[in-house]
Design a protein around this motif. Sequence first.
Motif, mmCIF file in Angstrom:
data_model
loop_
_atom_site.group_PDB
_atom_site.id
_atom_site.type_symbol
_atom_site.label_atom_id
_atom_site.label_comp_id
_atom_site.label_asym_id
_atom_site.label_seq_id
_atom_site.Cartn_x
_atom_site.Cartn_y
_atom_site.Cartn_z
ATOM 1 N N PHE A 148 0.822 -1.153 0.068
ATOM 2 C CA PHE A 148 -0.164 -0.006 0.028
ATOM 3 C C PHE A 148 1.017 1.273 -0.204
ATOM 4 C CE2 PHE A 148 -2.451 -3.303 2.327
ATOM 5 C CZ PHE A 148 -3.351 -3.326 1.748
ATOM 6 N N SER A 149 0.385 2.292 -0.609
ATOM 7 C CA SER A 149 0.932 3.708 -0.213
ATOM 8 C C SER A 149 0.728 4.199 0.975
ATOM 9 C CB SER A 149 0.478 4.704 -1.299
ATOM 10 O OG SER A 149 -1.098 4.941 -1.166
ATOM 11 N N PRO A 150 1.623 4.912 1.675
ATOM 12 C CA PRO A 150 1.454 5.201 3.283
ATOM 13 C C PRO A 150 0.260 6.050 3.374
ATOM 14 C CG PRO A 150 3.662 5.811 2.262
ATOM 15 C CD PRO A 150 2.844 5.381 1.083
ATOM 16 N N ASP A 151 -0.492 6.692 2.493
ATOM 17 C CA ASP A 151 -1.797 7.481 2.639
ATOM 18 C C ASP A 151 -2.737 6.362 2.582
ATOM 19 O OD1 ASP A 151 -1.886 7.219 0.054
ATOM 20 O OD2 ASP A 151 -1.664 9.175 -0.506
ATOM 21 N N SER A 152 -2.649 5.237 2.167
ATOM 22 C CA SER A 152 -3.990 4.159 2.007
ATOM 23 C C SER A 152 -4.690 4.419 0.842
ATOM 24 C CB SER A 152 -4.690 4.106 3.363
ATOM 25 O OG SER A 152 -4.086 4.004 4.568
ATOM 26 N N ARG A 153 -4.276 5.315 -0.030
ATOM 27 C CA ARG A 153 -5.162 5.607 -1.479
ATOM 28 C C ARG A 153 -4.967 4.614 -2.270
ATOM 29 N NH1 ARG A 153 -3.657 11.085 -4.089
ATOM 30 N NH2 ARG A 153 -5.088 9.903 -5.513
ATOM 31 N N TRP A 154 -3.784 4.036 -2.358
ATOM 32 C CA TRP A 154 -3.192 2.925 -3.509
ATOM 33 C C TRP A 154 -2.989 1.566 -2.761
ATOM 34 C CZ3 TRP A 154 0.355 6.977 -5.843
ATOM 35 C CH2 TRP A 154 -0.266 8.150 -6.557
ATOM 36 N N VAL A 175 10.376 -10.433 -8.902
ATOM 37 C CA VAL A 175 10.161 -11.163 -10.289
ATOM 38 C C VAL A 175 10.639 -12.643 -10.207
ATOM 39 C CG1 VAL A 175 10.017 -10.909 -12.819
ATOM 40 C CG2 VAL A 175 9.977 -8.795 -11.439
ATOM 41 N N MET A 176 9.780 -13.508 -9.723
ATOM 42 C CA MET A 176 10.250 -14.847 -9.178
ATOM 43 C C MET A 176 10.879 -15.554 -10.458
ATOM 44 S SD MET A 176 9.062 -17.573 -6.511
ATOM 45 C CE MET A 176 7.323 -17.707 -7.413
ATOM 46 N N GLY A 177 10.269 -15.447 -11.564
ATOM 47 C CA GLY A 177 10.645 -16.025 -12.795
ATOM 48 C C GLY A 177 12.071 -15.515 -13.311
ATOM 49 N N SER A 178 12.600 -14.614 -12.544
ATOM 50 C CA SER A 178 13.757 -13.818 -13.235
ATOM 51 C C SER A 178 14.963 -14.043 -12.113
ATOM 52 C CB SER A 178 13.603 -12.536 -13.560
ATOM 53 O OG SER A 178 13.433 -11.892 -12.375
ATOM 54 N N ASP A 179 15.924 -13.062 -12.149
ATOM 55 C CA ASP A 179 16.925 -12.883 -11.028
ATOM 56 C C ASP A 179 16.779 -11.501 -10.413
ATOM 57 O OD1 ASP A 179 17.866 -11.355 -12.974
ATOM 58 O OD2 ASP A 179 19.784 -12.249 -13.262
ATOM 59 N N HIS A 180 15.749 -10.723 -10.532
ATOM 60 C CA HIS A 180 15.783 -9.630 -10.094
ATOM 61 C C HIS A 180 14.459 -8.918 -9.453
ATOM 62 C CE1 HIS A 180 13.693 -9.035 -14.048
ATOM 63 N NE2 HIS A 180 12.954 -8.188 -13.598
ATOM 64 N N VAL A 181 14.647 -7.811 -8.792
ATOM 65 C CA VAL A 181 13.588 -7.070 -8.299
ATOM 66 C C VAL A 181 13.414 -5.733 -9.101
ATOM 67 C CG1 VAL A 181 12.821 -5.643 -6.165
ATOM 68 C CG2 VAL A 181 14.080 -7.972 -5.807
ATOM 69 N N ALA A 182 12.108 -5.421 -9.500
ATOM 70 C CA ALA A 182 11.827 -4.333 -10.173
ATOM 71 C C ALA A 182 11.541 -3.205 -9.126
ATOM 72 C CB ALA A 182 10.566 -4.998 -11.040
ATOM 73 N N GLU A 183 11.958 -1.974 -9.478
ATOM 74 C CA GLU A 183 11.617 -0.723 -8.912
ATOM 75 C C GLU A 183 10.611 -0.111 -9.787
ATOM 76 O OE1 GLU A 183 13.908 2.775 -6.357
ATOM 77 O OE2 GLU A 183 14.322 2.536 -8.611
ATOM 78 N N VAL A 184 9.368 0.039 -9.467
ATOM 79 C CA VAL A 184 8.297 0.551 -10.170
ATOM 80 C C VAL A 184 7.843 1.897 -9.553
ATOM 81 C CG1 VAL A 184 5.982 0.069 -10.515
ATOM 82 C CG2 VAL A 184 7.530 -1.667 -10.581
ATOM 83 N N ASP A 185 7.546 2.987 -10.606
ATOM 84 C CA ASP A 185 6.972 4.196 -10.443
ATOM 85 C C ASP A 185 5.544 4.109 -9.758
ATOM 86 O OD1 ASP A 185 5.791 6.579 -10.518
ATOM 87 O OD2 ASP A 185 7.083 7.688 -11.684
ATOM 88 N N PRO A 186 5.175 4.462 -8.497
ATOM 89 C CA PRO A 186 3.870 4.186 -8.154
ATOM 90 C C PRO A 186 2.731 5.102 -8.844
ATOM 91 C CG PRO A 186 5.028 5.710 -6.518
ATOM 92 C CD PRO A 186 5.887 4.964 -7.557
#
Length: 338
Positions: free
Chosen positions: A158-164, A209-220
């Motif tokens: 969740f976003s800290p403000d609970s909106r998303w 991303v378990m089918g890979s070797d990485h963690v994705a950083e995503v713009d919220p």
Amino acid sequence: MKLSRRALLGGGLAVPLGLGLSPFLALRSSLANAASPSIAIVMNSGEASVSVIDMASHRVVRTLPTMREPSHWALSPDRSKLYIADASGNALFIVDPRNGTSLGHKVIADPYQLGFTPDQRYLVINALRINYVDVYRSDDLTLVKRFSPGEMPSHLGFSPDSRWSFNSMQESGTLVSFDLTNMTIRWKSELGSTPAGVLWHNGKVLVCVMGSDHVAEVDPVTGDVLRRVKTGVGPHNVFLTPDRRTLYVTNRVGGSLAALDAATLELLRTYPLHAGGPDDISVAPDGKLWVTLRFREQVAVLDPASGNYETIDVGRSPHGIFLSTQMSRPGFVTAENL
């Protein structure tokens, strides 16, 4: 102590201590917590059971039966109940988080992963088997909204403000964001094969991303992937330590634990866990990591300074883990914010 196996019957979040309680009740709860022996509560997904471990002796002191497939947990807003999701059992099992005794269960459709919004208004549940994301009122667990956003809804944050909210869809290979103010889907982002663990961190969303070797950083805001951070083969879940200095990623397929610098996401160290299938983590007050090993029917208690660990035998396919010592911490306590 090795548990006898039960026959199969088939086939986190944020609350300030004492919220909603009088000062007297909050104090009484705090004293009760201090008087109780510290325990670890482990969800054995492949054995329809919950193991309760005495943290001092590392011995299983109680085994609670569930329906079919206990997986993840969330604390009730007043911290009096630990809700344990039993997916194919269609139930939320309720356990006293202080002593690990059963408080009954509530029928809920296919709860796999779950979490209270930071404002404690909603309980959001990923129903992995039936492909729903369900939003419930937190006070009486009545259903507010049901989404059908993709296949195999897995983890959430969740976003800290609970909106998303941000929910990974394992089979669809996407991360989906919901607006919880107007109950709509904001965006869907293609991430790759089998996205799993989700964590809001420093204004971004981290997704394993378990089918890979990485963690994705995503713009919220946009859902765009900003970068991909290699951690090891098959990253499953990501956790932030209480001091907010270290992120731990469980590389379930590769059988290792990766430590990242929480500020830069630089890989600091990799801990081999000998093909144990590490899944979820909790941090004890002494700084040791309690890690469930899905493939070895064990919990590892790991010293991050030395890398040494000892193991405790539990049930088949141990999944989520909760330490009662987390009850004494103020602020936002979830399965991923350790």
